[in-house]
Design an enzyme around this catalytic site. Structure first.
Site, PDB file in Angstrom:
ATOM      1  N   ASP A 206      72.503  46.263 108.791  1.00 59.16           N
ATOM      2  CA  ASP A 206      73.099  47.534 109.241  1.00 59.16           C
ATOM      3  C   ASP A 206      73.616  47.415 110.671  1.00 59.16           C
ATOM      4  OD1 ASP A 206      70.326  47.159 109.255  1.00 59.16           O
ATOM      5  OD2 ASP A 206      69.854  49.276 109.463  1.00 59.16           O
ATOM      6  N   ASP A 230      79.109  40.672  99.715  1.00 57.48           N
ATOM      7  CA  ASP A 230      80.232  41.358  99.060  1.00 57.48           C
ATOM      8  C   ASP A 230      80.699  42.534  99.918  1.00 57.48           C
ATOM      9  OD1 ASP A 230      82.092  41.898  97.117  1.00 57.48           O
ATOM     10  OD2 ASP A 230      80.691  42.921  95.764  1.00 57.48           O
TER      11      ASP A 230
END
Ligand code: NAD
Length: 340
Positions: A206, A230
């Site tokens: 994050d 991804d």
């Protein structure tokens, strides 16, 4: 002698960007004998065949290298992603997705030059899911194996070393996912000791996302597990002009399937407006892989010149050219470069 390769145009915008790319490869003068497979995904299922027909797998196993367009995957139901199946069945464990600023494109940053290395066969894409109807509980297993983590992280370090790159960042969530992300991180730390010339750091996913959208120039090679990789690669595509310009490759020890990051873009399919840049750059990566370095360089340099001149660009990057106009203009540039 002609190269023997497999071609999967895919669906959605796939056939349009594939045709444009074939035109550009031809202009570069590379002789390829393609084994074309148009029946794949929904197209195959409608004909009563598996979504990934076995003749496709056989062809790639025999020929070694494929160029692939995107294939649509039904959301929340239907057949398992053909793209994921192909990567798993052919053991294409490294998904290499470069994001580089293109001079001439108006984007928030002009000095991005990084590569995402995404583990391509396990993690949350292992396909191990359960739904307990009695309790209405769904589970997914994010399997990380020592062998799987080791080979993608080593691939990243080896690539960095071979290409003069200096810095590897390992993206994880080991503060919460102590076993899966924890194993990936431990292996990364161990392997880093074997590459003392390469700066190694780890970053919680994050925080890394925030860093990437504020200071992307600080990053070089980023390695991660399947789902994080991804998501990161779409994020980094967005930093350099979007999915229309971002190439990719799926590489294993023996086989390789080259495909752009983007999907089948059903919202613009069949309109002759899709940007073939991503697929064309993907083809340039493929040409390098098969030893056609000059043709690959001619395509890349012509593309860069086209963007620098702001010439004949498609609408996703601020122009008004169609897919075929872009392909014609790029092919002309490539042909004159090759003849010069
Ligand atoms: P997408 O990449 O197809 O499209 C996202 C957005 O980017 C859309 O607005 C689209 O118009 C735009 N875009 C993508 N490629 C473009 C191009 N070359 N030129 C101009 N604009 C472009 O992602 P999605 O909408 O999430 O997925 C659509 C389908 O593709 C889904 O079924 C998904 O599963 C599949 N998919 C396949 C692959 C693959 O085959 N490797 C990869 C990703 C998604």
């Amino acid at each position: 002698m002609a190269h023997q390769l497999t071609l999967l145009p895919g669906d959605g915008i796939g056939p349009e960007v594939t045709e444009a790319t074939l035109q550009v490869i031809e202009a570069a003068g590379v002789d390829i004998d393609w084994d074309r497979h148009r029946v794949i995904g929904a197209n195959a299922v409608e004909r009563g065949r598996p979504a990934l027909p076995s003749d496709i797998v056989d062809s790639i196993q025999e020929r070694g290298t494929a160029l692939k367009g995107p294939v649509t995957t039904p959301v929340g139901q239907g057949f398992t992603s053909v793209n994921v199946q192909l990567r798993q069945r052919l053991d294409l464990y490294s998904n290499v997705r470069p994001a580089t600023s293109l001079e001439g494109l108006d984007t928030p940053f002009d000095d991005v030059d990084l590569i995402i290395f995404r583990e391509n066969t396990e993690g949350l894409y292992s396909g191990i899911e359960y739904y307990d109807e009695r309790l209405d509980i769904a589970d997914s297993i994010a399997r990380v194996t020592k062998r799987g983590a080791e080979r993608i992280i080593r691939f990243c370090f080896e690539y960095a070393q071979a290409h003069g790159r200096e810095h590897v960042t390992l993206a994880h969530k080991a503060n919460i996912l102590k076993k899966t992300s924890g194993l990936f991180l431990d292996i990364g730390r161990d392997l880093a000791a074997e590459y003392p010339d390469i700066k190694f750091e780890d970053s919680i996913i994050d925080n890394l996302c925030m860093q990437l959208v504020t200071n992307p120039e600080n990053y070089d090679c980023i390695v991660s597990t399947n789902l994080f990789g991804d998501i990161l690669s779409d994020l980094t595509a967005g930093l350099v002009g979007g999915l229309g310009v971002t190439p990719g490759a799926n590489i294993g020890d023996e086989l390789a399937v080259f495909e752009a990051v983007h999907g089948s873009a059903p919202d613009i399919a069949g309109q002759n407006v899709a940007n073939p840049t991503a697929m064309t750059r993907t083809a340039a990566m493929m040409l390098q892989h098969i030893g056609e370095d000059e043709a690959a360089a001619a395509i890349e340099q012509s593309l860069f010149a086209m963007y620098r001149d702001g010439d004949t660009l498609t609408q996703d990057v601020g122009g008004d050219a169609s897919t075929s106009e872009f392909a014609d203009a790029l092919s002309d540039r490539v042909a004159s470069k090759v003849e010069a």
